[in-house]
Design a protein around this motif. Structure first.
Motif, PDB file in Angstrom:
ATOM      1  N   PHE A 237      33.493  17.811 -41.399  1.00 35.97           N
ATOM      2  CA  PHE A 237      32.230  16.959 -41.609  1.00 35.97           C
ATOM      3  C   PHE A 237      32.050  16.620 -43.045  1.00 35.97           C
ATOM      4  CE2 PHE A 237      27.605  16.779 -42.459  1.00 35.97           C
ATOM      5  CZ  PHE A 237      27.299  15.768 -42.012  1.00 35.97           C
ATOM      6  N   LEU A 238      31.815  15.357 -43.296  1.00 35.12           N
ATOM      7  CA  LEU A 238      31.785  14.607 -44.692  1.00 35.12           C
ATOM      8  C   LEU A 238      30.084  14.555 -45.335  1.00 35.12           C
ATOM      9  CD1 LEU A 238      34.733  12.216 -44.677  1.00 35.12           C
ATOM     10  CD2 LEU A 238      34.662  14.564 -45.707  1.00 35.12           C
ATOM     11  N   TYR A 239      29.481  13.420 -44.235  1.00 32.49           N
ATOM     12  CA  TYR A 239      28.343  13.253 -44.887  1.00 32.49           C
ATOM     13  C   TYR A 239      27.621  12.633 -43.258  1.00 32.49           C
ATOM     14  CZ  TYR A 239      30.087   8.457 -45.283  1.00 32.49           C
ATOM     15  OH  TYR A 239      30.681   7.589 -44.784  1.00 32.49           O
ATOM     16  N   GLN A 240      26.181  12.525 -43.571  1.00 36.16           N
ATOM     17  CA  GLN A 240      25.353  11.828 -42.582  1.00 36.16           C
ATOM     18  C   GLN A 240      24.552  10.714 -43.106  1.00 36.16           C
ATOM     19  OE1 GLN A 240      22.305  14.291 -40.943  1.00 36.16           O
ATOM     20  NE2 GLN A 240      21.297  12.576 -39.719  1.00 36.16           N
ATOM     21  N   ASP A 241      24.679   9.521 -42.462  1.00 40.19           N
ATOM     22  CA  ASP A 241      23.959   8.307 -42.751  1.00 40.19           C
ATOM     23  C   ASP A 241      23.120   7.919 -41.635  1.00 40.19           C
ATOM     24  OD1 ASP A 241      23.270   6.130 -43.892  1.00 40.19           O
ATOM     25  OD2 ASP A 241      25.074   4.978 -43.783  1.00 40.19           O
ATOM     26  N   GLY A 242      21.893   8.419 -41.467  1.00 40.31           N
ATOM     27  CA  GLY A 242      20.830   8.147 -40.508  1.00 40.31           C
ATOM     28  C   GLY A 242      21.663   8.901 -39.403  1.00 40.31           C
ATOM     29  N   ASP A 243      21.812   8.085 -38.208  1.00 30.93           N
ATOM     30  CA  ASP A 243      22.208   8.702 -36.905  1.00 30.93           C
ATOM     31  C   ASP A 243      23.757   8.512 -36.760  1.00 30.93           C
ATOM     32  OD1 ASP A 243      19.712   9.709 -36.087  1.00 30.93           O
ATOM     33  OD2 ASP A 243      19.314   8.024 -34.637  1.00 30.93           O
ATOM     34  N   GLU A 244      24.502   8.428 -37.834  1.00 30.91           N
ATOM     35  CA  GLU A 244      25.829   8.179 -37.989  1.00 30.91           C
ATOM     36  C   GLU A 244      26.302   9.352 -38.586  1.00 30.91           C
ATOM     37  OE1 GLU A 244      28.065   6.245 -36.351  1.00 30.91           O
ATOM     38  OE2 GLU A 244      25.992   5.392 -35.406  1.00 30.91           O
ATOM     39  N   PHE A 245      27.539  10.026 -38.330  1.00 27.89           N
ATOM     40  CA  PHE A 245      28.016  11.209 -38.957  1.00 27.89           C
ATOM     41  C   PHE A 245      29.515  10.953 -39.338  1.00 27.89           C
ATOM     42  CE2 PHE A 245      24.671  12.538 -36.613  1.00 27.89           C
ATOM     43  CZ  PHE A 245      23.690  13.564 -37.273  1.00 27.89           C
ATOM     44  N   ALA A 246      29.939  11.026 -40.422  1.00 28.85           N
ATOM     45  CA  ALA A 246      31.466  10.800 -40.834  1.00 28.85           C
ATOM     46  C   ALA A 246      32.199  11.987 -40.866  1.00 28.85           C
ATOM     47  CB  ALA A 246      31.152   9.908 -42.250  1.00 28.85           C
ATOM     48  N   PHE A 247      33.395  11.957 -40.128  1.00 27.48           N
ATOM     49  CA  PHE A 247      34.504  13.071 -40.344  1.00 27.48           C
ATOM     50  C   PHE A 247      35.534  12.500 -40.708  1.00 27.48           C
ATOM     51  CE2 PHE A 247      31.094  14.047 -36.967  1.00 27.48           C
ATOM     52  CZ  PHE A 247      30.919  15.389 -37.270  1.00 27.48           C
ATOM     53  N   MET A 248      36.327  13.559 -41.230  1.00 29.74           N
ATOM     54  CA  MET A 248      37.520  13.289 -41.830  1.00 29.74           C
ATOM     55  C   MET A 248      38.745  14.133 -41.069  1.00 29.74           C
ATOM     56  SD  MET A 248      39.369  13.588 -45.735  1.00 29.74           S
ATOM     57  CE  MET A 248      39.148  15.384 -45.653  1.00 29.74           C
ATOM     58  N   ASP A 249      39.797  13.618 -40.634  1.00 29.25           N
ATOM     59  CA  ASP A 249      40.805  14.311 -40.097  1.00 29.25           C
ATOM     60  C   ASP A 249      41.677  14.951 -41.023  1.00 29.25           C
ATOM     61  OD1 ASP A 249      43.590  14.960 -38.897  1.00 29.25           O
ATOM     62  OD2 ASP A 249      43.292  13.203 -37.278  1.00 29.25           O
ATOM     63  N   LEU A 250      41.670  16.530 -40.642  1.00 26.30           N
ATOM     64  CA  LEU A 250      42.471  17.203 -41.571  1.00 26.30           C
ATOM     65  C   LEU A 250      43.645  17.026 -41.839  1.00 26.30           C
ATOM     66  CD1 LEU A 250      40.222  20.291 -40.794  1.00 26.30           C
ATOM     67  CD2 LEU A 250      40.049  19.162 -42.786  1.00 26.30           C
ATOM     68  N   GLU A 251      44.491  16.160 -40.853  1.00 24.10           N
ATOM     69  CA  GLU A 251      45.978  16.068 -41.232  1.00 24.10           C
ATOM     70  C   GLU A 251      46.316  14.804 -41.848  1.00 24.10           C
ATOM     71  OE1 GLU A 251      47.945  16.605 -37.281  1.00 24.10           O
ATOM     72  OE2 GLU A 251      47.070  18.689 -37.010  1.00 24.10           O
ATOM     73  N   THR A 252      45.563  13.590 -41.320  1.00 23.97           N
ATOM     74  CA  THR A 252      45.936  12.288 -41.535  1.00 23.97           C
ATOM     75  C   THR A 252      45.144  11.868 -42.828  1.00 23.97           C
ATOM     76  OG1 THR A 252      44.700  11.008 -40.163  1.00 23.97           O
ATOM     77  CG2 THR A 252      46.693  11.872 -39.443  1.00 23.97           C
ATOM     78  N   PHE A 253      43.906  12.468 -42.793  1.00 22.62           N
ATOM     79  CA  PHE A 253      42.714  12.256 -43.870  1.00 22.62           C
ATOM     80  C   PHE A 253      42.157  10.819 -43.666  1.00 22.62           C
ATOM     81  CE2 PHE A 253      45.824  14.694 -46.401  1.00 22.62           C
ATOM     82  CZ  PHE A 253      45.301  15.717 -46.576  1.00 22.62           C
ATOM     83  N   ASP A 254      42.445  10.254 -42.275  1.00 28.69           N
ATOM     84  CA  ASP A 254      41.569   9.218 -41.695  1.00 28.69           C
ATOM     85  C   ASP A 254      40.096   9.573 -41.651  1.00 28.69           C
ATOM     86  OD1 ASP A 254      43.893   7.757 -41.645  1.00 28.69           O
ATOM     87  OD2 ASP A 254      44.370   8.074 -39.768  1.00 28.69           O
ATOM     88  N   GLN A 255      39.190   8.762 -41.719  1.00 27.82           N
ATOM     89  CA  GLN A 255      37.602   9.062 -41.357  1.00 27.82           C
ATOM     90  C   GLN A 255      37.263   8.226 -40.292  1.00 27.82           C
ATOM     91  OE1 GLN A 255      35.319   8.384 -44.827  1.00 27.82           O
ATOM     92  NE2 GLN A 255      36.887   9.423 -46.278  1.00 27.82           N
ATOM     93  N   ILE A 256      36.072   8.753 -39.597  1.00 25.94           N
ATOM     94  CA  ILE A 256      35.774   8.341 -38.505  1.00 25.94           C
ATOM     95  C   ILE A 256      34.187   8.628 -38.417  1.00 25.94           C
ATOM     96  CG2 ILE A 256      37.592   8.451 -36.545  1.00 25.94           C
ATOM     97  CD1 ILE A 256      36.053  10.517 -35.465  1.00 25.94           C
TER      98      ILE A 256
END
Length: 189
Positions: A74-93
């Motif tokens: 888990f990286l951060y929260q922006d309103g009702d959206e939550f950002a996560f980073m894949d621990l293998e590829t470092f892609d964010q969703i």
């Protein structure tokens, strides 16, 4: 996709049925006096959350869907959206609050979570079973209240409000269950 027979359906299975993807919520094996046995299932659509009840005969075959689980941070929260980073590829969703549900109030930067995917679409976010957080505010103890096993409200560093025992004070660290926010123990920091 692997096939599964009607009498092998279990709670938690993910099935493709009538062109949609369903998670089995409840099952009941029914053997009526007349006719063949069947499995009565409560199904929840993984995309829109709708529920339905279906009967599957023992000899019926269904497509069992395998979901992919990946570890994310888990990286951060922006309103009702939550950002996560894949621990293998470092892609964010980013995922919406509705995908995480009530446990979202316990998310802390850097926390590792498991995200389930179906064809690269996130379906579910699972937090660790427990989390240890600082108590930023705890109601003062009322004299005589400690004689009973009562709990008092407290606010944690994430803003979540939980019930804690009377001995917990502001500045203490407590462990709570992420599923329901119930108090587990007081930690030393």
């Amino acid at each position: 996709m692997p096939k599964i027979e009607g009498n092998d359906i279990r709670v938690g299975n993910v099935l493709e049925h009538k062109g949609r993807v369903w998670r089995v919520m409840k099952t009941d094996h029914v053997k009526p006096g007349k006719g063949g046995a069947y499995m009565q299932c409560e199904l929840r659509d993984l995309f829109d959350g709708s529920k339905t009840n279906e009967r599957f005969r023992a000899q019926e075959t269904l497509e069992r869907v395998r979901l992919e689980q990946r570890n994310y941070q888990f990286l951060y929260q922006d309103g009702d959206e939550f950002a996560f980073m894949d621990l293998e590829t470092f892609d964010q969703i980013t995922v919406g609050r509705e995908l995480i549900g009530e446990p979202a109030r316990f998310l802390v930067e850097g926390m590792q979570c498991e995200i389930e995917f179906y064809e690269d679409k996130p379906l579910n976010v699972t937090l660790p079973d427990t989390v240890t957080l600082e108590v930023t505010y705890a109601e003062p103890v009322v004299k005589g209240q400690t004689a009973t096993a009562s709990y008092k409200p407290a606010e944690l560093s994430t803003g979540a409000r939980v019930m804690v025992p009377p001995h917990v004070e502001t500045g203490d660290w407590v462990t709570v269950k992420t599923a329901d926010g119930s108090y587990v123990e007081k930690k030393r920091q």
